[in-house]
Write an enzyme that holds these catalytic residues in place. Structure first.
Site, short mmCIF file in Angstrom:
data_model
loop_
_atom_site.label_atom_id
_atom_site.label_comp_id
_atom_site.label_asym_id
_atom_site.label_seq_id
_atom_site.Cartn_x
_atom_site.Cartn_y
_atom_site.Cartn_z
N GLU B 52 90.39 24.22 7.50
CA GLU B 52 91.16 23.03 7.89
C GLU B 52 91.92 23.23 9.19
O GLU B 52 92.18 22.27 9.92
CB GLU B 52 92.12 22.63 6.76
CG GLU B 52 91.42 22.04 5.53
CD GLU B 52 90.93 23.09 4.55
OE1 GLU B 52 90.98 24.30 4.88
OE2 GLU B 52 90.49 22.71 3.44
N PHE B 114 97.36 21.61 -10.65
CA PHE B 114 96.38 22.38 -9.88
C PHE B 114 96.27 21.82 -8.45
O PHE B 114 96.14 20.63 -8.25
CB PHE B 114 95.00 22.32 -10.56
CG PHE B 114 93.95 23.06 -9.79
CD1 PHE B 114 94.05 24.43 -9.59
CD2 PHE B 114 92.88 22.38 -9.22
CE1 PHE B 114 93.09 25.11 -8.86
CE2 PHE B 114 91.92 23.06 -8.48
CZ PHE B 114 92.02 24.43 -8.29
N GLN B 115 96.37 22.73 -7.48
CA GLN B 115 96.31 22.38 -6.06
C GLN B 115 97.36 21.36 -5.65
O GLN B 115 97.12 20.54 -4.77
CB GLN B 115 94.90 21.91 -5.67
CG GLN B 115 93.91 23.07 -5.74
CD GLN B 115 92.59 22.78 -5.07
OE1 GLN B 115 92.14 21.65 -5.04
NE2 GLN B 115 91.96 23.82 -4.55
N LYS B 164 95.47 10.99 -5.59
CA LYS B 164 94.10 10.64 -5.96
C LYS B 164 94.02 9.29 -6.66
O LYS B 164 93.11 8.49 -6.40
CB LYS B 164 93.52 11.73 -6.85
CG LYS B 164 92.02 11.66 -7.01
CD LYS B 164 91.47 12.91 -7.67
CE LYS B 164 89.96 12.83 -7.79
NZ LYS B 164 89.40 14.07 -8.37
N MET B 488 97.93 40.67 25.84
CA MET B 488 99.29 40.27 26.16
C MET B 488 100.30 41.14 25.41
O MET B 488 101.34 41.50 25.94
CB MET B 488 99.48 38.79 25.85
CG MET B 488 100.73 38.20 26.44
SD MET B 488 100.83 38.41 28.22
CE MET B 488 100.30 36.81 28.80
C1 LIG Z 1 98.39 33.05 15.58
C2 LIG Z 1 99.07 33.97 16.52
N1 LIG Z 1 99.41 35.22 16.11
C3 LIG Z 1 99.99 36.07 16.98
C4 LIG Z 1 100.28 35.71 18.26
C5 LIG Z 1 100.97 36.66 19.22
N2 LIG Z 1 100.08 37.00 20.34
C6 LIG Z 1 100.19 36.38 21.54
S1 LIG Z 1 99.02 36.87 22.62
C7 LIG Z 1 98.35 37.94 21.52
C8 LIG Z 1 97.15 38.78 21.88
C9 LIG Z 1 95.95 37.98 22.15
O1 LIG Z 1 94.87 38.86 22.33
P1 LIG Z 1 93.48 38.35 22.90
O2 LIG Z 1 93.06 37.13 22.20
O3 LIG Z 1 92.52 39.48 22.86
O4 LIG Z 1 93.80 37.93 24.38
P2 LIG Z 1 94.23 38.82 25.66
O5 LIG Z 1 95.72 38.81 25.73
O6 LIG Z 1 93.68 40.20 25.46
O7 LIG Z 1 93.62 38.12 26.81
C10 LIG Z 1 99.05 37.91 20.32
C11 LIG Z 1 98.75 38.76 19.14
C12 LIG Z 1 99.93 34.38 18.63
N3 LIG Z 1 100.19 33.89 19.86
N4 LIG Z 1 99.31 33.55 17.76
#
Ligand SMILES: Cc1ncc(C[n+]2csc(CCOP(=O)(O)OP(=O)(O)O)c2C)c(N)n1
Lengths: 182, 590
Positions: B52, B114-115, B164, B488
Site C-alpha cells: 500500500e 479483525f483488521q 464495510k 548520506m
Molecule cells: C524511510 C527512511 N528511513 C531512513 C532514512 C534516513 N536516511 C536518509 S538518506 C539515507 C541513506 C540512503 O541511502 P541510498 O539510498 O543508498 O542513497 P545514497 O545516499 O547512497 O545516495 C538514510 C538511511 C530516510 N530518509 N527514510
C-alpha cells in the site's frame, strides 16, 4: 558520555511561554475535539483547561475554550492551523491579561468537617457567588464561580477545613460590551 | 425519489464525476464490496500495487506530474497503516491525494475486530482532513467534499474511511458538488490583492540594489500558468532567482538568471545571495529549516516579502515585512500587469542599480561549487547524473528520486526547464518514494521517458513495485547510483561521527541485474566511466522497465553543504575545506 558533536540544530531565540485563551467555534461532529486537541499535543503543549459544549443546537455548533501555556509564535501557529480546518468556523485568541475579556470558571467543592470549619469555608466562598447545592449532617457541596486563579487561592485556603473533593469546569470566556467576536 | 445506490456504487459514481482515470490500490476483506463493483466502471483503471505504500507513492507520482489528484484504495487495518507513510509524504509536500480505506462494519468498530484500527485517528495529523462515514446517506457528499479539500487552496491528502456495511447499504447519490463555505487552507482566505500593496512591493523592488527571488513548490502547485508568469516576471526585472528543491523546473534551470538550488546542498552563489540580499521575494516557498540554516542569522539585512496560499505559512519561521495570501498565478498576474504599466524598460533603467550585485554573484559563481574531480577509472556519481542529463535533455524526461546523496546530486546536476518534471520527496524525505512514484508518472505520461535516480538502499525499500511496472508494461528506468552505502548517512558519520560507520554499509546487496531479470525486466550494469554513455543510451532505447546498476565511487561526498546551525555564508565547499571547518563549530548538523 562524551559530548556529542552531532546532530541537531540549536533553537534560536525562544520567546517566553505565556498563558493564552483560545476560543474555537466548531461543528459538533465526531472527531472534531480530537482534531483541535491534536494541534496542541502534536507540539508537546499541555492544555491547562478545556471547556466544550454545544451552544447552538440547530446549527450543531460547539464552543471550545482552551487555556494553554505556550510561546506566542507557536500559539499563533496553532490558531492559524485551527482556522484552516473545515470543522472550524472561527477562532479567537486572547491573552489572560486582556481587560476586555471576561473569564469565569465554575467549581463544585465538597466539604466534610465540623460545623465550625464548615462555617469558615462558607465564609471564604462567599465573595465568589457561592451556592450550597447539597447538605448532609457533616458535609455539604458548594458551588463557586470565579477566575481560575481565585479558585486556586480559595482551594488553598479551605483545604485544611475538610475539603474532600473538587470538580472544576475550566475557564470560559466572553468579550465585554455589545460586540461579539467575528 | 432518486434511485438508491449501494455505497460501493456511490464511490465509483463520485470517482467518475471527478474524472478519475486511475485508482492505485490493494484489496482486502473490508473493501471487497468496492472491488466487486470495479468491473462495472470501465473508465476507471485499477493499478494493483504490491504494497500500500507503493500505491500511495504511485498516486503521488501521478499527482505531482499531472497536477490532478491521485486516488488510493486500501483495506482496513494493515492496508491503512501501510499507506500512512505516503499520506505523510503527500502532506509535507502539499500533494493532492484522495485515499479511500475500508473499515470493519459499523457495529464492530471499537471491539478490536479483525483488521480493525483507528484509521481516522492514526491519519488525522498527516492528512488535510479525514472522515469516518457511518451513514451511507452522507457518503456522496463527503466524497465530493474530499476532492474539493484535497485540491483546493494548499493541496494535500485526505482520507475517507468507509465501513464495510456502509459499502453495501443503499443511499442516494447527489451530484451537486458541495461548496465549502469556510476558509479551506487558504482557498477562501485569499485576500483581494490591493493595488496599494502591489505598489508597495514595486517600490521595494525599485529601491533594492541586491534583490533576489526565492521560489518554491507553490509555483508548481499553482499550475503551468504560474511558471510562465514567473519567467515573465524574472525577465521583466532582471533580478536573480533561486529555487527550493521542490520548486525546481518552475524556472528554467539552464537560464542565466537562475542561481541554482539553495539550501543545505544548494549552490554557493544561491546561498550567498540569499544571505547578502537586501530584498528577498519568496514566492510559494516556506522558509523550511533546510533552507534557512541558522534562523537568527538568516539573511540578516534584507526586507522580506512572502507570497503563499496558506496563511499559516506566513510568519511561521521567519518574520516578513510584506505578505500576500494568494494563489501564485493570481498574485503574479496582478503584479506583472501593474509592474509593466508603470515601469517601461525597467531592466535597462535598473541595470546600473543592480550591476554590482550581479558582479558579486558572478564572483561567487566562479567558485564552481558544484564542481568535482572526475576520474577515468571510477564513475563519479555527479558525472553519472550529468551524462544522464546530457543524453536525455532533448526528450520530454520525467525524473523521480529516492532520498540521499543521489537525490541531491540529481537536484544539482540535472537541469529542469519545465515544471512537473521533477518528483522528489522533499518534506518527509522518504526512502522508497522514487520507484513507485515513477510508476504513477509513467501512467500519467505514456510514451515519455521516466527515470528514477535512485540509491541502492532506498530502492530496496519499495523494490517489489517492479512487479507492478511489469504487469502494466510501464517502461520506467531505475537508475541506481550504487555506492553500497547509505551514502548520506555515511557522509554524516564521516564528517560528524569520527568515521564510525555504524550500520551504514549494506552487506549482501542483491545482484541488481539478476534481480531485474527475476522480475522479468532488463538489467544493465555500468562499472567504468568509458562505458557509461553507451549503456545509458541502451537503457533509453529499451521500451521495457530497466534496472540500471551504476557502480559509483563509494566514498564520494555531496558538496557544497551548510552545516546546520550555520548561516548561509558559511558553507563547506569540498573535501579540502571541510577538515578545518568541520573540526571547528561546523559539527552541529541537523
Ligand atoms: C524511510 C527512511 N528511513 C531512513 C532514512 C534516513 N536516511 C536518509 S538518506 C539515507 C541513506 C540512503 O541511502 P541510498 O539510498 O543508498 O542513497 P545514497 O545516499 O547512497 O545516495 C538514510 C538511511 C530516510 N530518509 N527514510
Amino acid at each position: 558520555m562524551p559530548k556529542s558533536k552531532s546532530a541537531y540544530s540549536e533553537p534560536s531565540k525562544v520567546s517566553k511561554p505565556e498563558h493564552h485563551i483560545i476560543v474555537v467555534w466548531v461543528d459538533n461532529e465526531a472527531g472534531v475535539l480530537a482534531r483541535v486537541i491534536g494541534l496542541f499535543s502534536g507540539r508537546g503543549y499541555n492544555i491547562e483547561s478545556l471547556a466544550v459544549a454545544e451552544v447552538d443546537k440547530q446549527k450543531h455548533l460547539s464552543r471550545i475554550t482552551i487555556v494553554s501555556v505556550g510561546t506566542p509564535e507557536v500559539i499563533q501557529q496553532i490558531k492559524l492551523q485551527l482556522g484552516k480546518q473545515i470543522c472550524v468556523h472561527k477562532v479567537a485568541l486572547f491573552k489572560r491579561s486582556d481587560e476586555n475579556i471576561l473569564f469565569r470558571e465554575l467549581a463544585l467543592i465538597k466539604i466534610n468537617s465540623s460545623k465550625k470549619n464548615q462555617e469558615k469555608v462558607k465564609k471564604a466562598c462567599k465573595k465568589y457567588n457561592s451556592v450550597i447545592l447539597d447538605k448532609s449532617k457533616n458535609s455539604f457541596v458548594i458551588q463557586v464561580t470565579a477566575l481560575r486563579r481565585e479558585i486556586d487561592k480559595l482551594v488553598q485556603t479551605i483545604r485544611p477545613y475538610g475539603l474532600i473533593s473538587i470538580s472544576r469546569t475550566g475557564a470560559v470566556a466572553m468579550t465585554r460590551g455589545p460586540e461579539v467576536f467575528k | 425519489m432518486p434511485k438508491l445506490l449501494s455505497g460501493a456504487e456511490i464511490v465509483f459514481k463520485a470517482l467518475e464525476d471527478h474524472n478519475v482515470e486511475y485508482v492505485f490500490g490493494y484489496p482486502g476483506g473490508a473493501v471487497l464490496p468496492i472491488y466487486d463493483e470495479l468491473k462495472n466502471h470501465k473508465s476507471i483503471k485499477h493499478i494493483l500495487a504490491r504494497h500500500e505504500q507503493g500505491a500511495g507513492h504511485a498516486a503521488e507520482g501521478y499527482a505531482r506530474s499531472s497536477g490532478k489528484p491521485g486516488v488510493v484504495l486500501v483495506t482496513s487495518g494493515p492496508g491503512a497503516t501501510n499507506v500512512v507513510t505516503a499520506l505523510a509524504d503527500a502532506y509535507m509536500d502539499s500533494i493532492p491525494l484522495v485515499c479511500i480505506s475500508g473499515q470493519v462494519p459499523t457495529h464492530l468498530i471499537g471491539t478490536d475486530a479483525f483488521q480493525e484500527c483507528d484509521t481516522t485517528g492514526i491519519t488525522r495529523p498527516c492528512t488535510k482532513y479525514n472522515w469516518l462515514v457511518k451513514d451511507v446517506n452522507d457518503l456522496a457528499k463527503i466524497l465530493h467534499l474530499a476532492f474539493e479539500v484535497a485540491t483546493s487552496g494548499r493541496p494535500g491528502p485526505v482520507l475517507i474511511d468507509i465501513p464495510k456495511d456502509v459499502q453495501f447499504k443503499k443511499g442516494p447519490y447527489t451530484v451537486n458538488k458541495t461548496k465549502v463555505s469556510k476558509s479551506l487552507n487558504g482557498s477562501k482566505a485569499k485576500e483581494n490583492i490591493s493595488d496599494k500593496k502591489i505598489d508597495q512591493l514595486i517600490e521595494m523592488m525599485k529601491k533594492s540594489s541586491r534583490p533576489i527571488f526565492y521560489t518554491g513548490g507553490g509555483i508548481i502547485n499553482s499550475g503551468p500558468k504560474a511558471s510562465k508568469l514567473l519567467r515573465e516576471l524574472v525577465a521583466l526585472t532582471g533580478f536573480p532567482i533561486t529555487s527550493t528543491l521542490q520548486g525546481l523546473g518552475a524556472f528554467p534551470g539552464s537560464d542565466s538568471q537562475f542561481l541554482g538550488m539553495l539550501g543545505m546542498h544548494g549552490t554557493y552563489e544561491a546561498n550567498n545571495a540569499m544571505h547578502d540580499c537586501d530584498l528577498m521575494i519568496n514566492i510559494g516557498a516556506r522558509f523550511d529549516d533546510r533552507i534557512t540554516g541558522k534562523l537568527d542569522e538568516f539573511s540578516p539585512n534584507s526586507k522580506k516579502v512572502h507570497i503563499d496560499i496558506d496563511p499559516s505559512s506566513i510568519g511561521k519561521n521567519v518574520k516578513v515585512d510584506l505578505s500576500f495570501v494568494s494563489d501564485v498565478d493570481i498574485f503574479l498576474t496582478s503584479l506583472i500587469s501593474r509592474f509593466k504599466s508603470k515601469n517601461k524598460n525597467f531592466v535597462d533603467i535598473n541595470k546600473n542599480k543592480i550591476d554590482k550585485w550581479w558582479d558579486q554573484i558572478n564572483k561567487w559563481r566562479k567558485k564552481d561549487s558544484l564542481g568535482f574531480k572526475n576520474s577515468n577509472s571510477v564513475i563519479k556519481p555527479q558525472y553519472a547524473v550529468q551524462r544522464l542529463y546530457e543524453l536525455t535533455k532533448n526528450k520530454e524526461t520525467y525524473i523521480t528520486t529516492e532520498v540521499g546523496q543521489h537525490q541531491m546530486w540529481a537536484a544539482q546536476h540535472y537541469k529542469f526547464d519545465e515544471p512537473n518534471r521533477w518528483m522528489t520527496s522533499g518534506g518527509l524525505g522518504t526512502m522508497g518514494f522514487g520507484l513507485p512514484a515513477a510508476i504513477g508518472v509513467q501512467l500519467a505520461h505514456p510514451g515519455k521517458l521516466v527515470v528514477d535516480i535512485a540509491g541502492e538502499a532506498s530502492v530496496l525499500m519499495t523494490m517489489q513495485e517492479m512487479s507492478t511496472a511489469i504487469q502494466y508494461k510501464l517502461p520506467i528506468k531505475i537508475f541506481i547510483l550504487n555506492n553500497e552505502y547509505m551514502g548520506m548517512v555515511r557522509q554524516w558519520q564521516e564528517l560528524l561521527h569520527d568515521k564510525n560507520y555504524s550500520e551504514s554499509y549494506t552487506a549482501a546487496l542483491p545482484d541488481f541485474v539478476k534481480l531485474a531479470e527475476a522480475y522479468g525486466c532488463v538489467g544493465i550494469r555500468a562499472t567504468k566511466p568509458s562505458e557509461l554513455d553507451e549503456k545509458i543510451k541502451e537503457m533509453i532505447s529499451i521500451n521495457r522497465p530497466v534496472i540500471f546498476d551504476c557502480l559509483v565511487d563509494k566514498m564520494e561526498n555531496c558538496y557544497p553543504m551548510i552545516p546546520s546551525g550555520k548561516p548561509h555564508n558559511q558553507m563547506i565547499l569540498g573535501p579540502e575545506e571541510d577538515k578545518e571547518e568541520v573540526s571547528a563549530e561546523g559539527k552541529i548538523l541537523v
